[in-house]
Design an enzyme around this catalytic site. Structure first.
Site, PDB file in Angstrom:
ATOM      1  N   LYS A 146       0.822   3.499   9.163  1.00 42.29           N
ATOM      2  CA  LYS A 146       0.403   2.128   9.409  1.00 42.29           C
ATOM      3  C   LYS A 146       1.318   1.321  10.332  1.00 42.29           C
ATOM      4  O   LYS A 146       0.849   0.629  11.266  1.00 42.29           O
ATOM      5  CB  LYS A 146       0.073   1.347   8.136  1.00 42.29           C
ATOM      6  CG  LYS A 146      -0.434  -0.069   8.475  1.00 42.29           C
ATOM      7  CD  LYS A 146      -1.577  -0.237   7.407  1.00 42.29           C
ATOM      8  CE  LYS A 146      -0.753  -0.575   5.956  1.00 42.29           C
ATOM      9  NZ  LYS A 146      -0.468  -2.081   5.993  1.00 42.29           N
ATOM     10  N   SER A 154      13.133  -7.574   4.596  1.00 41.10           N
ATOM     11  CA  SER A 154      11.992  -7.518   5.332  1.00 41.10           C
ATOM     12  C   SER A 154      11.848  -6.908   6.596  1.00 41.10           C
ATOM     13  O   SER A 154      12.727  -7.635   7.484  1.00 41.10           O
ATOM     14  CB  SER A 154      11.087  -8.907   5.128  1.00 41.10           C
ATOM     15  OG  SER A 154      10.088  -8.965   6.006  1.00 41.10           O
ATOM     16  N   ASP A 192       6.248  -0.578  -0.590  1.00 42.94           N
ATOM     17  CA  ASP A 192       4.976  -0.364  -0.761  1.00 42.94           C
ATOM     18  C   ASP A 192       4.593   0.547  -1.938  1.00 42.94           C
ATOM     19  O   ASP A 192       3.296   0.822  -1.958  1.00 42.94           O
ATOM     20  CB  ASP A 192       4.083   0.121   0.582  1.00 42.94           C
ATOM     21  CG  ASP A 192       4.309  -1.243   1.489  1.00 42.94           C
ATOM     22  OD1 ASP A 192       4.394  -2.183   1.172  1.00 42.94           O
ATOM     23  OD2 ASP A 192       4.068  -0.825   2.693  1.00 42.94           O
ATOM     24  N   ARG A 228       1.844  -7.980  -6.890  1.00 45.10           N
ATOM     25  CA  ARG A 228       1.840  -6.813  -7.312  1.00 45.10           C
ATOM     26  C   ARG A 228       2.579  -6.435  -8.596  1.00 45.10           C
ATOM     27  O   ARG A 228       2.348  -5.414  -9.300  1.00 45.10           O
ATOM     28  CB  ARG A 228       2.392  -5.738  -6.165  1.00 45.10           C
ATOM     29  CG  ARG A 228       1.566  -5.437  -5.172  1.00 45.10           C
ATOM     30  CD  ARG A 228       1.765  -4.567  -4.121  1.00 45.10           C
ATOM     31  NE  ARG A 228       0.771  -4.194  -3.354  1.00 45.10           N
ATOM     32  CZ  ARG A 228       0.936  -3.511  -1.942  1.00 45.10           C
ATOM     33  NH1 ARG A 228       2.028  -3.245  -1.639  1.00 45.10           N
ATOM     34  NH2 ARG A 228      -0.007  -3.545  -1.059  1.00 45.10           N
ATOM     35  N   ARG A 243      -3.734  -1.110  -2.304  1.00 43.58           N
ATOM     36  CA  ARG A 243      -2.812  -0.047  -2.883  1.00 43.58           C
ATOM     37  C   ARG A 243      -2.708  -0.240  -4.471  1.00 43.58           C
ATOM     38  O   ARG A 243      -2.773   0.986  -5.079  1.00 43.58           O
ATOM     39  CB  ARG A 243      -1.099  -0.250  -2.564  1.00 43.58           C
ATOM     40  CG  ARG A 243      -1.018  -0.220  -1.087  1.00 43.58           C
ATOM     41  CD  ARG A 243       0.550   0.049  -0.712  1.00 43.58           C
ATOM     42  NE  ARG A 243       0.638   0.057   0.649  1.00 43.58           N
ATOM     43  CZ  ARG A 243       0.323   0.945   1.686  1.00 43.58           C
ATOM     44  NH1 ARG A 243       0.086   2.068   1.509  1.00 43.58           N
ATOM     45  NH2 ARG A 243       0.649   0.539   3.032  1.00 43.58           N
TER      46      ARG A 243
HETATM   47  C1  S3P Z   1       5.937  -3.453   6.849  1.00 46.36           C
HETATM   48  C2  S3P Z   1       6.961  -4.034   6.349  1.00 46.36           C
HETATM   49  C3  S3P Z   1       6.869  -3.967   4.841  1.00 46.36           C
HETATM   50  C4  S3P Z   1       5.654  -3.325   4.123  1.00 46.36           C
HETATM   51  C5  S3P Z   1       4.436  -3.594   4.987  1.00 46.36           C
HETATM   52  C6  S3P Z   1       4.601  -2.926   6.151  1.00 46.36           C
HETATM   53  C7  S3P Z   1       6.179  -3.133   8.478  1.00 46.36           C
HETATM   54  O1  S3P Z   1       6.692  -5.578   4.440  1.00 46.36           O
HETATM   55  O2  S3P Z   1       5.262  -4.180   2.738  1.00 46.36           O
HETATM   56  O3  S3P Z   1       3.288  -2.745   4.306  1.00 46.36           O
HETATM   57  O4  S3P Z   1       5.188  -2.326   9.123  1.00 46.36           O
HETATM   58  O5  S3P Z   1       7.269  -3.858   8.825  1.00 46.36           O
HETATM   59  P1  S3P Z   1       8.159  -6.539   4.588  1.00 46.36           P
HETATM   60  O6  S3P Z   1       8.432  -6.620   5.688  1.00 46.36           O
HETATM   61  O7  S3P Z   1       7.514  -7.935   4.072  1.00 46.36           O
HETATM   62  O8  S3P Z   1       8.620  -6.057   3.097  1.00 46.36           O
END
Ligand code: S3P
Length: 439
Positions: A21, A167, A319, A350, A394
């Site tokens: 994704k 993040s 995740d 979550r 999820r």
């Molecule tokens: C993601 C970063 C994560 C993850 C999300 C996808 C990404 O979030 O939880 O499903 O593609 O950069 P955070 O950056 O908020 O941790």
């Protein structure tokens, strides 16, 4: 619609992991910005990613589906993003919306970001605050949430930023803004988060530097760089594959091979945690794609033991906590998750949703501020509960996996959200032997 997962004695088979994704969003975004025509294969055709594709088209990119997972994107190149004629609907996707705020930042245009109920409740201050320092202005609903209107500018200021949360979305947003800023933009993260933006930006020809400083990771990008169209093969998603892996581990007779998975240390925390709990995880190198290593992974029934999950692993499995909680329920002994307060601001809270999912199925679990503590049932999870998914894909998939090996069936109140990240989930699980029925 209610779906129920009935216990089965066997989960076996070989499957190809669905496209990642995170990489799918980034391939559409960078392809949409680049000069020339990019080709993408193995794109995850989940709702979240399709929304990002529609948004890039609204900005003037030519986004066309050629066949299953095969897409062609002609980017806006030097003429840059066009003002969209409509609101940009990101549906359920925090990734799509936050990454695109960084992209819009560097163009003198205005765009209105909207999303579903879950996304409209999620905090955007984490990206709006640093973008404001770079010169962006916005009007947002209470608490810096969607719907919001963002106004970018062509004279964006470069900045050095240390995000308060681990993040990848924040890091990527700032890097994407930095691509059009007036100097070098730097993000210093205290613990490395998924690094697909850095890898893919390099793939599209940008100069992005990363260096480690102990556990910290410093990424810098020079403004004013152009991207060149690329051919991207999206690797398999380790987060989606975690559901298949867990199903094999908790099954009385489990044996699953997932082919073509991305192997990346910023994403493999779940597999390390499962190994700590006693699972046998096999991996065989099979090449590379989109700057990532590819592996085939194998999983089998495991005699799982509870464990304290190392806090260092949290960003690389952010995740995977709902499905880790399912492993913990089937393990013998106690599993402790801490240092994971970010889980409170995902597609649902979550921590609360996981605790409720386990409790309603007869598993003893305690909620803590930044995690949860599960008393494992040693294989004998009672089940029999109806799980509230809170629009969270999820949670929905984790509950259905739990039902494959619990004593009584497990139901979920809604399965529609699964399509945001793993549209073939039901079909894949049925292929492996799961007994999933809608009411
Ligand atoms: C993601 C970063 C994560 C993850 C999300 C996808 C990404 O979030 O939880 O499903 O593609 O950069 P955070 O950056 O908020 O941790």
């Amino acid at each position: 619609m209610v779906w129920t997962s009935h216990p089965v004695t066997q989960i076996t088979g070989t499957l190809r992991a669905p496209g990642d994704k995170s990489c799918s969003h980034r391939a559409l975004i960078l392809g949409g910005l680049a000069k020339g025509t990019s080709k993408i294969s193995g794109l995850l055709e989940g709702e979240d990613v399709l929304n990002t594709g529609r948004v890039m088209a609204a900005f003037g990119a030519d986004v066309e589906r050629l066949g299953e997972g095969a897409w062609r994107v002609t980017g806006v190149g030097e003429r840059g993003l066009q003002t969209p004629k409509t609101d940009l609907d990101f549906g359920n996707s925090g990734t799509g919306s936050r990454l695109m705020m960084g992209v819009v930042a560097g163009y003198p245009i205005e765009a209105r970001f909207i999303g579903d109920e879950s996304l409209s409740g999620r905090p955007m201050g984490r990206v709006l605050d640093p973008l404001t320092e770079m010169g962006v202005t916005y009007e947002a609903s209470d608490g810096k949430r969607l719907p919001l209107t963002l106004k970018g500018r062509s004279d964006l200021r470069a900045m050095s930023y240390e995000p308060p949360h681990a993040s990848a979305q924040v890091k990527s947003c700032i890097l994407f803004a930095g691509l059009n800023a007036d100097g070098e933009t730097q993000v210093r993260e205290s613990r490395i988060t998924r690094d697909h933006s850095e890898r893919m930006l390099r793939g599209f020809g940008a100069d992005v530097k990363s260096k480690r400083d102990g556990a910290a990771n410093i990424v810098s990008i020079q403004g004013g760089q152009s991207l060149i169209a690329q051919e991207t093969i999206v690797p398999g998603d380790p987060s989606s594959a975690a559901f298949l892996a867990a199903a094999a581990m908790i099954s009385p007779r489990g044996g699953v091979v997932v082919e073509g998975m991305m192997s990346n240390e910023t994403r493999d925390g779940f597999y390390r945690a499962a190994a700590l709990m006693g699972a046998h995880v096999g991996a065989e190198d099979v090449g590379s794609a989109a700057g990532e290593r590819l592996i085939d992974m194998s999983f089998e029934s495991a005699d799982l033991k509870g464990a304290e999950i190392p806090v260092d692993l949290v960003p690389s499995m952010i995740d995977e906590f709902p499905i880790l909680a399912v492993l913990a329920a089937f393990a013998t002994g106690t599993t402790v998750v801490k240092g994971a307060a970010e889980l409170r601001v995902k597609e649902s809270d979550r921590i609360k949703a996981v605790v409720a999912m386990l409790r309603v199925n007869g598993v003893e679990v305690e909620e803590t501020e930044d995690g949860f503590i599960v008393q494992g049932c040693g294989g004998a999870v009672p089940g029999g509960g109806l799980v509230e998914t809170h629009h969270d894909h999820r949670i929905a998939m984790s509950a259905l996996i739990m039902g494959t090996a619990s004593q009584k069936p497990v139901s979920i109140d809604d399965a529609a959200m699964i399509a945001t990240s793993y549209p073939e989930f039901m079909q894949h699980m049925k292929t492996l032997g799961a007994d999933l029925r809608s009411a």
